[in-house]
Design a protein around this motif. Structure first.
Motif, PDB file in Angstrom:
ATOM      1  N   CYS A   1      18.965  40.582   4.953  1.00  0.00           N
ATOM      2  CA  CYS A   1      19.080  41.978   5.403  1.00  0.00           C
ATOM      3  C   CYS A   1      17.702  42.568   5.730  1.00  0.00           C
ATOM      4  O   CYS A   1      16.806  42.568   4.885  1.00  0.00           O
ATOM      5  CB  CYS A   1      19.758  42.816   4.323  1.00  0.00           C
ATOM      6  SG  CYS A   1      19.769  44.582   4.712  1.00  0.00           S
ATOM      7  N   THR A   2      17.553  43.088   6.943  1.00  0.00           N
ATOM      8  CA  THR A   2      16.243  43.595   7.377  1.00  0.00           C
ATOM      9  C   THR A   2      15.810  44.823   6.579  1.00  0.00           C
ATOM     10  O   THR A   2      14.727  44.805   5.973  1.00  0.00           O
ATOM     11  CB  THR A   2      16.264  43.887   8.894  1.00  0.00           C
ATOM     12  OG1 THR A   2      16.698  42.705   9.573  1.00  0.00           O
ATOM     13  CG2 THR A   2      14.883  44.283   9.396  1.00  0.00           C
ATOM     14  N   PRO A   3      16.614  45.891   6.503  1.00  0.00           N
ATOM     15  CA  PRO A   3      16.165  47.038   5.699  1.00  0.00           C
ATOM     16  C   PRO A   3      16.080  46.717   4.203  1.00  0.00           C
ATOM     17  O   PRO A   3      15.195  47.234   3.517  1.00  0.00           O
ATOM     18  CB  PRO A   3      17.242  48.111   5.947  1.00  0.00           C
ATOM     19  CG  PRO A   3      17.965  47.683   7.166  1.00  0.00           C
ATOM     20  CD  PRO A   3      17.877  46.184   7.213  1.00  0.00           C
TER      21      PRO A   3
ATOM     22  N   PRO B   1      21.892  44.889   0.316  1.00  0.00           N
ATOM     23  CA  PRO B   1      22.285  44.764   1.721  1.00  0.00           C
ATOM     24  C   PRO B   1      22.652  46.126   2.326  1.00  0.00           C
ATOM     25  O   PRO B   1      23.391  46.896   1.730  1.00  0.00           O
ATOM     26  CB  PRO B   1      23.509  43.845   1.656  1.00  0.00           C
ATOM     27  CG  PRO B   1      24.082  44.067   0.300  1.00  0.00           C
ATOM     28  CD  PRO B   1      22.936  44.427  -0.605  1.00  0.00           C
ATOM     29  N   CYS B   2      22.131  46.390   3.531  1.00  0.00           N
ATOM     30  CA  CYS B   2      22.419  47.682   4.177  1.00  0.00           C
ATOM     31  C   CYS B   2      23.843  47.719   4.710  1.00  0.00           C
ATOM     32  O   CYS B   2      24.412  48.786   4.901  1.00  0.00           O
ATOM     33  CB  CYS B   2      21.417  47.938   5.303  1.00  0.00           C
ATOM     34  SG  CYS B   2      21.728  46.959   6.804  1.00  0.00           S
ATOM     35  N   GLY B   3      24.404  46.512   4.989  1.00  0.00           N
ATOM     36  CA  GLY B   3      25.773  46.449   5.497  1.00  0.00           C
ATOM     37  C   GLY B   3      25.896  46.691   6.998  1.00  0.00           C
ATOM     38  O   GLY B   3      26.993  46.600   7.552  1.00  0.00           O
ATOM     39  N   ARG B   4      24.786  46.975   7.665  1.00  0.00           N
ATOM     40  CA  ARG B   4      24.869  47.339   9.085  1.00  0.00           C
ATOM     41  C   ARG B   4      23.969  46.511   9.991  1.00  0.00           C
ATOM     42  O   ARG B   4      24.178  46.474  11.191  1.00  0.00           O
ATOM     43  CB  ARG B   4      24.506  48.817   9.266  1.00  0.00           C
ATOM     44  CG  ARG B   4      25.553  49.766   8.736  1.00  0.00           C
ATOM     45  CD  ARG B   4      25.167  51.215   8.975  1.00  0.00           C
ATOM     46  NE  ARG B   4      24.019  51.604   8.152  1.00  0.00           N
ATOM     47  CZ  ARG B   4      24.112  51.985   6.875  1.00  0.00           C
ATOM     48  NH1 ARG B   4      25.281  52.035   6.291  1.00  0.00           N
ATOM     49  NH2 ARG B   4      23.039  52.313   6.205  1.00  0.00           N
ATOM     50  N   CYS B   5      22.961  45.846   9.448  1.00  0.00           N
ATOM     51  CA  CYS B   5      22.032  45.120  10.327  1.00  0.00           C
ATOM     52  C   CYS B   5      22.694  43.820  10.807  1.00  0.00           C
ATOM     53  O   CYS B   5      23.773  43.435  10.367  1.00  0.00           O
ATOM     54  CB  CYS B   5      20.708  44.836   9.605  1.00  0.00           C
ATOM     55  SG  CYS B   5      20.780  43.528   8.361  1.00  0.00           S
TER      56      CYS B   5
ATOM     57  N   CYS C   1      23.447  41.330   7.943  1.00  0.00           N
ATOM     58  CA  CYS C   1      24.612  41.735   7.151  1.00  0.00           C
ATOM     59  C   CYS C   1      25.891  41.486   7.946  1.00  0.00           C
ATOM     60  O   CYS C   1      26.902  41.033   7.400  1.00  0.00           O
ATOM     61  CB  CYS C   1      24.496  43.206   6.758  1.00  0.00           C
ATOM     62  SG  CYS C   1      23.263  43.499   5.468  1.00  0.00           S
TER      63      CYS C   1
HETATM   64 ZN   LIG Z   1      21.479  44.608   6.396  1.00  0.00          ZN
END
Ligand SMILES: [Zn+2]
Ligand SMILES: [Zn+2]
Length: 371
Positions: A109-111, A94-98, A101
């Motif tokens: 998670c997209t990225p 998980p990028c934690g920002r999209c 997330c």
């Molecule tokens: Zn994400």
């Protein structure tokens, strides 16, 4: 550094000849990445789906996405892990920002999913190459069929060092997917019934999750007698042998019209249609299997409205790994999620093709590669 890995170079659904153990080159971890010595890696049906071409991933690739290990070295900007820490892997980093997330749905998670589809780490980098210097893809950011791996920090969940690494490996895929499907996706409550179609590592984890949630009855459906027997030992109150007779009719008869929740873990649109038909009116059918992308599901469309049915997909158990892996490990430690019972074989990395075959012919539930 050099390490040994199972590399999938081509698809040969019959012989799996494209899957071979090789010496490969592993680059040191970049910023936000971690070098891990793999302890145990599970052979999951979705590894087999990559090997037989059902699940398309960029080749050549180092296989394996369910594992545990010990941190050897951390890259720049990793300040919350240290060498010696024990970790379990999450197969979506998980990028934690999209957006996904941000709303607590890191499986989408997209990225993270874009990196998985591209065969890279979350950073976009590939840290693996073969002995000739050609780049190798990562499998879901993990590539655990290898003595060592480099993964994004986001792919790791640190675990309590007192937990055996052997069982811990299962929490990265089988347990989080199966238990998560029951607890997160289906919201199963005590005293409500669950039917599980397909008793591999994920399906039996769903049985365990249903038991931990206090579900009743718990109906387990499969075509392999040994798996039905194991399901009963793990908490299934009823079993249905789908190799003899119509499993939908059997479930409906056993439960007075079906259970409020059915979980499908086979990855077959035909079994999903059965699971849907075996769910009680007003109930929820959750699917965690990964069918071939060209398969289409056929169900009576009217039933969604007129019978208020819900059909729900669940990827990675709709879980938040940093939250759910420690929770499920606590349940395991307390004896309420005996996932050690899912392990039906221990293999060396050289036995990886034999492991795929045992999964194919139904003789194995979860096999672990030991490093
Ligand atoms: Zn994400
Ligand atoms: Zn898996």
């Amino acid at each position: 550094m050099k390490t040994t890995a199972a590399v999938l170079r081509s698809i040969d659904a019959e012989t799996h000849a494209g899957l071979q153990v090789e010496e490969v080159e592993l680059a040191l971890p970049g910023a936000g990445e971690v070098l891990v010595a793999v302890a145990y890696a599970g052979i999951c049906h979705s590894d087999l789906s990559v090997v037989n071409g059902t699940r398309m991933r960029p080749l050549p690739l180092v296989l394996g996405h369910e594992a545990s290990g010990t941190v050897l070295e951390v890259g720049d900007n990793v300040d919350d892990l240290a060498p010696g820490d024990h970790v379990v892997f999450s197969f979506v980093p998980p990028c934690g920002r999209c957006e996904w997330c941000a709303i607590g749905r890191p499986a989408l998670c997209t990225p993270g999913n874009a990196a998985n589809a591209a065969g890279t780490l979350l950073s976009g980098a590939r840290r693996l190459s073969d002995s000739a210097g050609a780049p190798l893809s990562h499998h879901n950011g993990v590539s655990a069929f290898a003595q060592h791996l480099v993964a994004s920090r986001a792919s790791l969940v640190r675990i309590d060092p007192s937990i055996p690494l052997r069982e811990a490996a299962l929490f990265g895929c089988a347990v989080i997917t199966g238990v998560g499907a029951v607890l997160n996706s289906a919201d199963v409550t005590a005293g409500s019934g669950v039917t599980v179609f397909g008793l591999g590592g994920v399906g039996l984890s769903a049985v365990l999750g249903a038991r931990a949630a206090g579900a009743y009855p718990i109906v387990a459906v499969d075509m392999v007698r040994a798996k039905l027997d194991l399901a009963r030992e793990l908490g299934a109150t009823h079993v249905v042998d789908a190799s003899s007779g119509d499993p939908v009719a059997a479930v409906r008869e056993l439960t007075g019209g079906g259970t409020p929740v059915s979980i499908e873990s086979v990855g077959s649109e035909k079994v999903l249609a059965q699971a849907y038909a075996a769910t009680h009116v007003g109930g929820t059918t959750v699917t965690v299997g990964l069918p071939h992308p060209e398969r289409h599901l056929s169900i009576p469309a009217i039933s969604l409205v007129a019978e208020e049915r819900v059909l729900r997909g669940s990827y990675m158990g709709s879980a938040v790994p940093q939250r759910d892996v420690p929770r499920y490990l606590d349940l395991y430690s307390a004896g309420r999620l005996p996932v050690d019972r899912l392990v039906t074989g221990m293999l060396g990395l050289d036995d990886v093709v034999a492991g795929m075959r045992a999964l194919e012919d139904g003789s194995a539930v979860r096999q672990l590669i030991e490093f």
